[in-house]
Design a protein around this motif. Structure first.
Motif, PDB file in Angstrom:
ATOM      1  N   ILE A 109      46.247  32.627  49.594  1.00  0.00           N
ATOM      2  CA  ILE A 109      45.038  32.698  50.074  1.00  0.00           C
ATOM      3  C   ILE A 109      43.913  33.087  48.946  1.00  0.00           C
ATOM      4  O   ILE A 109      42.966  33.584  49.144  1.00  0.00           O
ATOM      5  CB  ILE A 109      44.795  33.917  51.151  1.00  0.00           C
ATOM      6  CG1 ILE A 109      45.413  35.163  50.534  1.00  0.00           C
ATOM      7  CG2 ILE A 109      45.483  33.465  52.134  1.00  0.00           C
ATOM      8  CD1 ILE A 109      45.351  36.334  51.621  1.00  0.00           C
ATOM      9  N   TYR A 126      45.424  41.611  51.808  1.00  0.00           N
ATOM     10  CA  TYR A 126      45.167  40.113  52.442  1.00  0.00           C
ATOM     11  C   TYR A 126      43.565  40.422  52.646  1.00  0.00           C
ATOM     12  O   TYR A 126      43.034  39.355  52.438  1.00  0.00           O
ATOM     13  CB  TYR A 126      46.016  39.641  53.363  1.00  0.00           C
ATOM     14  CG  TYR A 126      47.551  39.661  53.017  1.00  0.00           C
ATOM     15  CD1 TYR A 126      47.951  39.210  51.768  1.00  0.00           C
ATOM     16  CD2 TYR A 126      48.395  39.803  54.153  1.00  0.00           C
ATOM     17  CE1 TYR A 126      49.322  39.145  51.532  1.00  0.00           C
ATOM     18  CE2 TYR A 126      49.812  39.778  53.713  1.00  0.00           C
ATOM     19  CZ  TYR A 126      50.344  39.392  52.622  1.00  0.00           C
ATOM     20  OH  TYR A 126      51.640  39.200  52.312  1.00  0.00           O
ATOM     21  N   ASP A 127      43.154  41.154  53.470  1.00  0.00           N
ATOM     22  CA  ASP A 127      41.590  41.557  53.796  1.00  0.00           C
ATOM     23  C   ASP A 127      40.875  41.275  52.683  1.00  0.00           C
ATOM     24  O   ASP A 127      39.781  40.789  52.764  1.00  0.00           O
ATOM     25  CB  ASP A 127      41.664  42.669  54.426  1.00  0.00           C
ATOM     26  CG  ASP A 127      42.600  42.739  55.887  1.00  0.00           C
ATOM     27  OD1 ASP A 127      42.831  41.589  56.355  1.00  0.00           O
ATOM     28  OD2 ASP A 127      42.801  44.000  56.435  1.00  0.00           O
ATOM     29  N   CYS A 128      41.398  41.887  51.365  1.00  0.00           N
ATOM     30  CA  CYS A 128      40.473  41.860  50.187  1.00  0.00           C
ATOM     31  C   CYS A 128      40.066  40.358  49.967  1.00  0.00           C
ATOM     32  O   CYS A 128      39.172  40.160  49.345  1.00  0.00           O
ATOM     33  CB  CYS A 128      41.069  42.477  49.084  1.00  0.00           C
ATOM     34  SG  CYS A 128      40.988  44.033  49.123  1.00  0.00           S
ATOM     35  N   CYS A 129      40.825  39.417  50.179  1.00  0.00           N
ATOM     36  CA  CYS A 129      40.596  37.941  49.832  1.00  0.00           C
ATOM     37  C   CYS A 129      39.956  37.397  50.736  1.00  0.00           C
ATOM     38  O   CYS A 129      39.392  36.166  50.612  1.00  0.00           O
ATOM     39  CB  CYS A 129      42.017  37.389  49.608  1.00  0.00           C
ATOM     40  SG  CYS A 129      43.289  37.909  48.447  1.00  0.00           S
ATOM     41  N   HIS A 130      39.629  37.643  51.690  1.00  0.00           N
ATOM     42  CA  HIS A 130      38.824  37.281  53.056  1.00  0.00           C
ATOM     43  C   HIS A 130      37.332  37.891  53.067  1.00  0.00           C
ATOM     44  O   HIS A 130      36.361  37.276  53.450  1.00  0.00           O
ATOM     45  CB  HIS A 130      39.378  37.198  54.561  1.00  0.00           C
ATOM     46  CG  HIS A 130      40.683  36.632  54.318  1.00  0.00           C
ATOM     47  ND1 HIS A 130      40.875  35.244  54.312  1.00  0.00           N
ATOM     48  CD2 HIS A 130      42.126  37.091  54.646  1.00  0.00           C
ATOM     49  CE1 HIS A 130      42.231  34.781  54.433  1.00  0.00           C
ATOM     50  NE2 HIS A 130      42.813  35.844  54.800  1.00  0.00           N
ATOM     51  N   ALA A 131      37.215  39.215  52.866  1.00  0.00           N
ATOM     52  CA  ALA A 131      36.150  39.942  52.737  1.00  0.00           C
ATOM     53  C   ALA A 131      35.230  39.703  51.914  1.00  0.00           C
ATOM     54  O   ALA A 131      35.540  39.237  50.714  1.00  0.00           O
ATOM     55  CB  ALA A 131      36.455  41.372  53.025  1.00  0.00           C
ATOM     56  N   MET A 132      33.986  39.439  52.293  1.00  0.00           N
ATOM     57  CA  MET A 132      32.852  39.669  51.417  1.00  0.00           C
ATOM     58  C   MET A 132      32.072  40.892  51.092  1.00  0.00           C
ATOM     59  O   MET A 132      31.573  41.263  52.293  1.00  0.00           O
ATOM     60  CB  MET A 132      31.992  38.449  51.998  1.00  0.00           C
ATOM     61  CG  MET A 132      32.322  36.909  52.046  1.00  0.00           C
ATOM     62  SD  MET A 132      32.696  36.201  50.663  1.00  0.00           S
ATOM     63  CE  MET A 132      31.245  35.917  50.065  1.00  0.00           C
ATOM     64  N   THR A 144      30.478  39.306  45.408  1.00  0.00           N
ATOM     65  CA  THR A 144      31.726  38.423  45.691  1.00  0.00           C
ATOM     66  C   THR A 144      32.915  38.329  44.910  1.00  0.00           C
ATOM     67  O   THR A 144      33.884  37.918  45.287  1.00  0.00           O
ATOM     68  CB  THR A 144      31.028  37.007  46.114  1.00  0.00           C
ATOM     69  OG1 THR A 144      30.622  36.438  44.736  1.00  0.00           O
ATOM     70  CG2 THR A 144      30.018  37.087  46.989  1.00  0.00           C
ATOM     71  N   SER A 203      52.638  34.773  50.004  1.00  0.00           N
ATOM     72  CA  SER A 203      51.611  34.795  51.103  1.00  0.00           C
ATOM     73  C   SER A 203      50.220  35.026  50.528  1.00  0.00           C
ATOM     74  O   SER A 203      49.143  34.312  50.605  1.00  0.00           O
ATOM     75  CB  SER A 203      51.784  35.712  52.073  1.00  0.00           C
ATOM     76  OG  SER A 203      52.979  35.506  52.977  1.00  0.00           O
ATOM     77  N   GLN A 238      48.383  44.106  54.574  1.00  0.00           N
ATOM     78  CA  GLN A 238      47.451  43.627  55.233  1.00  0.00           C
ATOM     79  C   GLN A 238      45.955  43.945  54.589  1.00  0.00           C
ATOM     80  O   GLN A 238      45.105  43.118  54.223  1.00  0.00           O
ATOM     81  CB  GLN A 238      47.244  44.025  56.669  1.00  0.00           C
ATOM     82  CG  GLN A 238      46.435  43.574  57.463  1.00  0.00           C
ATOM     83  CD  GLN A 238      46.499  41.998  57.676  1.00  0.00           C
ATOM     84  OE1 GLN A 238      47.748  41.477  57.885  1.00  0.00           O
ATOM     85  NE2 GLN A 238      45.721  40.934  57.279  1.00  0.00           N
ATOM     86  N   ASN A 282      41.302  32.907  46.003  1.00  0.00           N
ATOM     87  CA  ASN A 282      40.132  31.886  45.734  1.00  0.00           C
ATOM     88  C   ASN A 282      39.637  32.373  44.332  1.00  0.00           C
ATOM     89  O   ASN A 282      39.829  33.371  43.982  1.00  0.00           O
ATOM     90  CB  ASN A 282      39.380  32.117  46.969  1.00  0.00           C
ATOM     91  CG  ASN A 282      38.658  33.321  47.189  1.00  0.00           C
ATOM     92  OD1 ASN A 282      38.128  33.774  46.285  1.00  0.00           O
ATOM     93  ND2 ASN A 282      38.942  34.128  48.196  1.00  0.00           N
TER      94      ASN A 282
END
Length: 334
Positions: A100, A62-68, A73, A96, A59, A102
């Motif tokens: 995600i 995964y959070d690293c890919c969503h957090a700014m 960035t 998974s 988790q 980017n």
């Protein structure tokens, strides 16, 4: 997808995804260092390392890919599998993750090996268009001379050709010690061609071998190399009984190959016993040099050594293994 050797990595910087494959500690370290420096210079100031095993909590990854990040960035994620391999569970996690990723996320994965099945996984195919696969496998005896030449060229060091052979002999399998001695020679003999004698006066025997190097040297009838490897195994306190077991399996395989050739074509016999293509010529030459009687005689000597070892731990077993090495190669036949 681009596939390169570790010493070529500086020519392939700029991709967002890298897969480092192989268990050579020096090549892994070198590749990781080069990539982390390059990504930092490219603005990936946040660099996060995760050790991956069956207990890893994915988790946070995964959070690293969503957090700014407030200050940057761009984030580099390094997944270090160590000696662990990819199983069904971790492959699913990687699938998974691949969904995600980017443009602000770069990814480095360090693995010792990957299977054909894993190369067909979703994550591998998803990354493949922008993936650089870096070979971090220790160069074998055939590839090591060229690796040394490339390394010397990068360091702008000139060494006599005979001295390169000497470096191969003493440092095979140990790139860390090899690169350290090259740095030492560069400091000692700045801006000059380094001679054989200068290398010889500074080296020590740091080669790292396995019993399978010993077996291959004997089958290939490389007497000096086989003797050298056996001495290294002795210096590293390798268990003699394990060596006897390994050579016993090899002898039984060769005896079965010899028997098979009496009734079947060579290719069919090799296929039956799953002999690798790159070793078939070596086995063919060995089988042509030795008859079945010699092979059984060597197996009998091996049995005598094992019986003596079990009854007397003070047996000069390494002398016996040296004699066995010679007989295996068709020398000192009984």
């Amino acid at each position: 997808m681009i596939k390169i050797n570790a010493d070529q990595i500086t020519t392939k910087l700029g991709s967002p995804y890298y897969l480092l494959l192989g268990n050579d500690p020096y090549l892994q370290y070198y590749s990781q260092s080069q990539l982390k420096t390059a990504f930092k210079q490219a603005g990936f100031n946040e660099q996060l390392t995760f050790s991956i095993d069956n207990q890893t909590d994915w988790q946070p990854i995964y959070d690293c890919c969503h957090a700014m990040n407030l200050f940057s960035t761009n984030t580099l994620i390094f997944l270090d599998f160590g000696e662990n391999t990819i199983n069904t569970a971790t492959s699913s996690k990687l699938n998974s993750l691949s969904e995600i990723l980017n443009p602000d996320i770069a990814l480095i994965i360090s693995l010792t090996k990957i299977t054909k099945t894993q190369e067909n996984a979703v994550w591998y195919k998803k990354l493949s268009d922008n993936l650089v696969v870096v070979n971090c496998t220790t160069p074998d005896t055939a590839l090591l001379p060229q690796w040394i030449k490339n390394h010397l060229q990068q360091k702008q060091i000139v060494v006599e050709p005979e001295a390169i052979d000497l470096l191969c002999y003493y440092y095979e399998g140990n790139l860390l010690a090899l690169t350290q001695i090259i740095e030492q020679l560069k400091l000692l003999y700045t801006n000059q061609t380094i001679t054989y004698d200068q290398v010889e006066s500074n080296i020590n025997d740091s080669a790292i071998f396995t019993p399978y190097h010993w077996i291959d040297a004997m089958v290939a009838h490389k007497t000096k190399r086989a003797t050298h490897i056996l001495q290294q195994l002795k210096m590293n306190d390798f268990e003699p009984l394990i060596l006897l077991r390994i050579i016993q399996r090899e002898l039984i395989l060769i005896i079965n190959l010899k028997k098979g050739l009496s009734s079947k074509p060579l290719k069919q016999t090799f296929d039956e016993y799953k002999i690798w293509q790159n070793k078939r010529a070596m086995y063919t030459n060995y089988l042509n040099r030795n008859d079945i009687k010699d092979l059984f005689s060597t197996l009998a000597l091996l049995t005598e050594i094992e019986i003596s070892l079990k009854h007397d731990n003070q047996l000069r077993v390494w002398d016996a293994l040296s004699a066995l090495t010679m007989q295996f190669m068709g020398l000192n036949k009984c």
